[in-house]
Scaffold this motif. Structure first.
Motif, PDB file in Angstrom:
ATOM      1  N   THR A   7      11.051  -7.174  31.819  1.00 20.30           N
ATOM      2  CA  THR A   7      10.599  -6.562  33.058  1.00 20.30           C
ATOM      3  C   THR A   7       9.649  -5.415  32.730  1.00 20.30           C
ATOM      4  OG1 THR A   7      12.510  -5.059  33.076  1.00 20.30           O
ATOM      5  CG2 THR A   7      12.726  -7.121  34.288  1.00 20.30           C
ATOM      6  N   TYR A   8       9.065  -4.843  33.788  1.00 21.33           N
ATOM      7  CA  TYR A   8       8.159  -3.709  33.621  1.00 21.33           C
ATOM      8  C   TYR A   8       8.579  -2.603  34.575  1.00 21.33           C
ATOM      9  CZ  TYR A   8       5.144  -6.727  30.867  1.00 21.33           C
ATOM     10  OH  TYR A   8       4.653  -7.566  29.892  1.00 21.33           O
ATOM     11  N   LEU A   9       8.552  -1.377  34.085  1.00 20.96           N
ATOM     12  CA  LEU A   9       8.854  -0.211  34.893  1.00 20.96           C
ATOM     13  C   LEU A   9       7.605   0.638  35.038  1.00 20.96           C
ATOM     14  CD1 LEU A   9      12.263   0.903  33.304  1.00 20.96           C
ATOM     15  CD2 LEU A   9      11.922  -0.527  35.332  1.00 20.96           C
ATOM     16  N   GLN A  10       7.377   1.145  36.235  1.00 22.03           N
ATOM     17  CA  GLN A  10       6.272   2.078  36.461  1.00 22.03           C
ATOM     18  C   GLN A  10       6.763   3.483  36.149  1.00 22.03           C
ATOM     19  OE1 GLN A  10       3.078   1.623  37.219  1.00 22.03           O
ATOM     20  NE2 GLN A  10       3.220  -0.606  37.341  1.00 22.03           N
ATOM     21  N   ILE A  11       6.263   4.039  35.070  1.00 19.13           N
ATOM     22  CA  ILE A  11       6.689   5.365  34.618  1.00 19.13           C
ATOM     23  C   ILE A  11       5.466   6.203  34.291  1.00 19.13           C
ATOM     24  CG2 ILE A  11       7.853   6.623  32.749  1.00 19.13           C
ATOM     25  CD1 ILE A  11       9.902   4.363  32.637  1.00 19.13           C
ATOM     26  N   ASP A  12       5.330   7.323  34.975  1.00 23.65           N
ATOM     27  CA  ASP A  12       4.223   8.259  34.727  1.00 23.65           C
ATOM     28  C   ASP A  12       2.870   7.558  34.827  1.00 23.65           C
ATOM     29  OD1 ASP A  12       3.068  10.710  34.176  1.00 23.65           O
ATOM     30  OD2 ASP A  12       3.175  10.459  31.998  1.00 23.65           O
ATOM     31  N   GLY A  13       2.755   6.668  35.792  1.00 15.81           N
ATOM     32  CA  GLY A  13       1.502   5.969  36.014  1.00 15.81           C
ATOM     33  C   GLY A  13       1.236   4.832  35.052  1.00 15.81           C
ATOM     34  N   LEU A  14       2.186   4.533  34.168  1.00 17.98           N
ATOM     35  CA  LEU A  14       2.026   3.466  33.191  1.00 17.98           C
ATOM     36  C   LEU A  14       3.040   2.364  33.443  1.00 17.98           C
ATOM     37  CD1 LEU A  14       1.701   5.596  29.912  1.00 17.98           C
ATOM     38  CD2 LEU A  14      -0.153   4.716  31.339  1.00 17.98           C
ATOM     39  N   LYS A  15       2.679   1.153  33.071  1.00 15.43           N
ATOM     40  CA  LYS A  15       3.592   0.024  33.164  1.00 15.43           C
ATOM     41  C   LYS A  15       4.224  -0.171  31.791  1.00 15.43           C
ATOM     42  CE  LYS A  15       1.858  -4.107  33.440  1.00 15.43           C
ATOM     43  NZ  LYS A  15       1.146  -5.321  33.929  1.00 15.43           N
ATOM     44  N   LEU A  16       5.519   0.141  31.691  1.00 13.04           N
ATOM     45  CA  LEU A  16       6.223   0.075  30.417  1.00 13.04           C
ATOM     46  C   LEU A  16       7.101  -1.169  30.367  1.00 13.04           C
ATOM     47  CD1 LEU A  16       7.257   3.781  29.738  1.00 13.04           C
ATOM     48  CD2 LEU A  16       5.100   2.611  29.252  1.00 13.04           C
ATOM     49  N   HIS A  17       6.978  -1.902  29.276  1.00 12.34           N
ATOM     50  CA  HIS A  17       7.730  -3.138  29.091  1.00 12.34           C
ATOM     51  C   HIS A  17       9.147  -2.839  28.621  1.00 12.34           C
ATOM     52  CE1 HIS A  17       9.087  -6.393  26.245  1.00 12.34           C
ATOM     53  NE2 HIS A  17       8.973  -7.069  27.368  1.00 12.34           N
ATOM     54  N   VAL A  18      10.119  -3.558  29.186  1.00 13.31           N
ATOM     55  CA  VAL A  18      11.522  -3.393  28.814  1.00 13.31           C
ATOM     56  C   VAL A  18      12.148  -4.775  28.638  1.00 13.31           C
ATOM     57  CG1 VAL A  18      13.770  -2.472  29.475  1.00 13.31           C
ATOM     58  CG2 VAL A  18      11.695  -1.236  30.113  1.00 13.31           C
ATOM     59  N   ALA A  19      12.753  -5.009  27.478  1.00 11.42           N
ATOM     60  CA  ALA A  19      13.532  -6.219  27.232  1.00 11.42           C
ATOM     61  C   ALA A  19      15.002  -5.866  27.395  1.00 11.42           C
ATOM     62  CB  ALA A  19      13.262  -6.753  25.827  1.00 11.42           C
ATOM     63  N   ALA A  20      15.787  -6.770  27.971  1.00 13.13           N
ATOM     64  CA  ALA A  20      17.205  -6.465  28.196  1.00 13.13           C
ATOM     65  C   ALA A  20      18.015  -7.752  28.226  1.00 13.13           C
ATOM     66  CB  ALA A  20      17.392  -5.697  29.499  1.00 13.13           C
ATOM     67  N   ILE A  21      19.287  -7.619  27.840  1.00 13.78           N
ATOM     68  CA  ILE A  21      20.220  -8.740  27.868  1.00 13.78           C
ATOM     69  C   ILE A  21      21.629  -8.188  28.014  1.00 13.78           C
ATOM     70  CG2 ILE A  21      20.403  -8.805  25.345  1.00 13.78           C
ATOM     71  CD1 ILE A  21      20.741 -11.846  25.548  1.00 13.78           C
ATOM     72  N   ASP A  60       9.415  -1.017  24.939  1.00  8.83           N
ATOM     73  CA  ASP A  60       8.270  -0.715  24.073  1.00  8.83           C
ATOM     74  C   ASP A  60       7.770   0.665  24.492  1.00  8.83           C
ATOM     75  OD1 ASP A  60       8.359  -3.219  22.901  1.00  8.83           O
ATOM     76  OD2 ASP A  60       6.787  -4.065  24.162  1.00  8.83           O
ATOM     77  N   TYR A  61       7.560   1.567  23.532  1.00 11.24           N
ATOM     78  CA  TYR A  61       6.999   2.868  23.885  1.00 11.24           C
ATOM     79  C   TYR A  61       5.626   2.702  24.543  1.00 11.24           C
ATOM     80  CZ  TYR A  61      10.249   4.506  20.228  1.00 11.24           C
ATOM     81  OH  TYR A  61      11.341   4.745  19.454  1.00 11.24           O
ATOM     82  N   ARG A  62       5.217   3.701  25.274  1.00 10.63           N
ATOM     83  CA  ARG A  62       3.847   3.721  25.794  1.00 10.63           C
ATOM     84  C   ARG A  62       2.867   3.541  24.624  1.00 10.63           C
ATOM     85  NH1 ARG A  62       2.131   9.131  28.433  1.00 10.63           N
ATOM     86  NH2 ARG A  62       4.002   8.792  29.696  1.00 10.63           N
ATOM     87  N   GLY A  63       1.892   2.667  24.813  1.00 11.72           N
ATOM     88  CA  GLY A  63       0.911   2.431  23.762  1.00 11.72           C
ATOM     89  C   GLY A  63       1.372   1.508  22.666  1.00 11.72           C
ATOM     90  N   TYR A  64       2.561   0.933  22.822  1.00 11.54           N
ATOM     91  CA  TYR A  64       3.095  -0.025  21.849  1.00 11.54           C
ATOM     92  C   TYR A  64       3.329  -1.360  22.542  1.00 11.54           C
ATOM     93  CZ  TYR A  64       4.264   3.274  18.041  1.00 11.54           C
ATOM     94  OH  TYR A  64       4.225   4.180  17.002  1.00 11.54           O
ATOM     95  N   GLY A  65       3.008  -2.434  21.856  1.00  9.84           N
ATOM     96  CA  GLY A  65       3.359  -3.773  22.318  1.00  9.84           C
ATOM     97  C   GLY A  65       2.861  -4.078  23.709  1.00  9.84           C
ATOM     98  N   LEU A  66       3.785  -4.476  24.589  1.00 13.30           N
ATOM     99  CA  LEU A  66       3.426  -4.916  25.931  1.00 13.30           C
ATOM    100  C   LEU A  66       3.361  -3.779  26.941  1.00 13.30           C
ATOM    101  CD1 LEU A  66       5.590  -8.178  26.081  1.00 13.30           C
ATOM    102  CD2 LEU A  66       3.167  -7.942  25.482  1.00 13.30           C
ATOM    103  N   SER A  67       3.643  -2.558  26.520  1.00 13.55           N
ATOM    104  CA  SER A  67       3.540  -1.409  27.420  1.00 13.55           C
ATOM    105  C   SER A  67       2.095  -0.911  27.479  1.00 13.55           C
ATOM    106  CB  SER A  67       4.449  -0.268  26.955  1.00 13.55           C
ATOM    107  OG  SER A  67       5.804  -0.599  27.126  1.00 13.55           O
TER     108      SER A  67
END
Length: 312
Positions: A7-21, A60-67
Motif C-alpha cells: 500500500t501507499y501512505l501520504q506522508i508529508d506530501g510524499l507517497k511512501l510505500h509500505v509492505a505488510a503481512i 521504504d524510506y522516503r527516496g528509497y525503492g517505491l517511495s
C-alpha cells in the motif's frame, strides 16, 4: 497468513510505500531497512513473523525503492525518517510497536525510541549496535579510501554509481558488504571497481533477488540514499536523555565487517551499549555477515520471534 500486501501512505506530501503481512489485530512489528536494502530485505522475517502471530510492516524510506523521493534529496535528514515513522504510526493507528532495524536503520529506530519512548515495545537491531546520537567521532578515524569517506563527498558516489545499472550497483555492494573486511580503495580507484564482474554472488542471494532489488531502485535511484545515511552522519538532534529503557536485542554476525570499524569490536562484544540500553541482550551468529537476516533467516527468525514473544 496470506501474502505480503503493498500500500501507499501520504506522508508529508510524499507517497511512501509500505509492505505488510499478518492480521491487523496482531501485535505490530515495524521493520526499518539499511542500505542498499529495501523492504524486500525483510521478506524472510515478515512471513515468519506473520506465521507466528505478529503483524509485520516494512516501509521504504522516503527516496528509497517505491517511495517518493523528497523534493530536495540533497537536504534529506535522519530527522525526516524519524518524523515519517511517527506519521506511519499515526496513519496505521499503531499505539505501540516493536522496531526491528538493520544497518543505519538502527539509528532511526533508537532515535525514535528516544523521542517517542511510549510508542516502542522493544528494539531489535542487526549489524549495528546502539550508538549515542551525538556526532559519530569514530568516522574521523576511517581512511580516505574507505567507502564511507568516499561516499560522504557529494558527486563522487553519484559518478561511480552512474556508470552501472541499479542491479549492478546493488550486486557489487552486496558482494563487498558480505565480506568480513572491506578493502581500502587507492586514490584513483572507485568503490564499484573493487568487485570484478565475474565475482560470484553470496550463496544466499539469487539472481532473482538481485533483479528485484534492481527494479525496486528504478523508482528512486540512489540520490537520497547517499544523503541519508552517509552525508547525514554528523546530524545534531539536541537530545539530552540518551538512555533507552525498552527491552532490546542486538544480532550480529561474527564476520560482519562493521566489527572492524575503529573500536566497534570491543564496544559490541563487551556490551558497552548497556550504559545507554540497560535491557540489551547481544547474540552473535557464527559465520554471519552484515546481511545476516538474509544469510541465515531461520536462525535470525527464531531469535526475533523468541524476543517478541518474551516481551509481548
Amino acid at each position: 497468513m496470506g501474502e505480503i500486501e503493498h500500500t501507499y501512505l501520504q506522508i508529508d506530501g510524499l507517497k511512501l510505500h509500505v509492505a505488510a503481512i499478518g492480521d491487523v489485530a496482531s501485535p505490530p512489528v515495524v521493520f526499518l531497512h539499511g542500505f542498499p536494502e529495501i523492504w524486500y530485505s525483510w521478506r524472510h522475517q515478515m512471513t515468519a513473523l506473520a506465521g507466528a502471530g505478529f503483524r509485520a510492516i516494512a516501509p521504504d524510506y522516503r527516496g528509497y525503492g517505491l517511495s517518493d523521493p523528497p523534493p530536495q534529496p540533497e537536504n534529506a535528514t535522519y530527522a525526516d525518517l524519524v518524523a515519517d515513522l511517527r506519521a506511519l504510526f499515526d496513519a496505521l493507528s499503531l499505539p505501540k510497536a516493536f522496531l526491528i532495524a538493520k544497518d543505519f536503520g538502527a539509528r532511526v529506530a533508537y532515535l525514535f525510541a528516544l523521542i517517542h519512548p511510549e510508542k516502542v515495545s522493544g528494539v531489535i537491531t542487526l549489524g549495528i549496535p546502539y550508538l549515542p546520537p551525538s556526532p559519530v567521532k569514530f568516522l574521523d578515524l576511517l581512511p580516505e579510501g574507505f567507502y564511507i569517506s568516499r561516499w560522504q563527498k557529494p558527486g563522487r558516489a553519484e559518478a561511480d554509481f552512474g556508470r552501472f545499472d541499479n542491479k549492478t550497483v546493488v550486486r557489487n555492494i552486496y558482494i563487498l558488504f558480505s565480506r568480513s573486511e572491506i578493502p581500502i580503495a587507492d586514490e584513483n580507484q572507485e568503490i564499484m571497481d573493487m568487485v570484478d564482474s565475474s565475482t560470484s554472488l553470496p550463496s544466499w542471494l539469487t539472481e532473482e533477488d538481485l533483479a528485484n532489488y534492481g527494479s525496486l531502485y528504478e523508482n528512486s535511484g540512489f540520490q537520497t540514499a547517499l544523503k541519508v545515511p552517509y552525508r547525514s552522519l554528523f546530524e545534531e538532534f539536541n537530545i539530552t536523555n540518551t538512555k533507552v529503557d525498552a527491552p532490546a536485542l542486538l544480532i550480529m554476525g561474527e564476520k560482519d565487517y562493521f566489527l572492524k570499524f575503529p573500536g566497534m569490536e570491543d564496544y559490541t562484544k563487551a556490551e558497552q551499549a548497556k550504559m545507554f540500553v540497560p535491557n540489551l541482550e547481544t547474540v552473535f551468529v557464527p559465520e554471519g555477515s552484515h546481511f545476516v537476516q538474509e544469510q541465515f533467516p531461520e536462525q535470525v527468525n527464531k531469535l526475533i520471534i523468541d524476543f517478541l514473544s518474551n516481551h509481548s
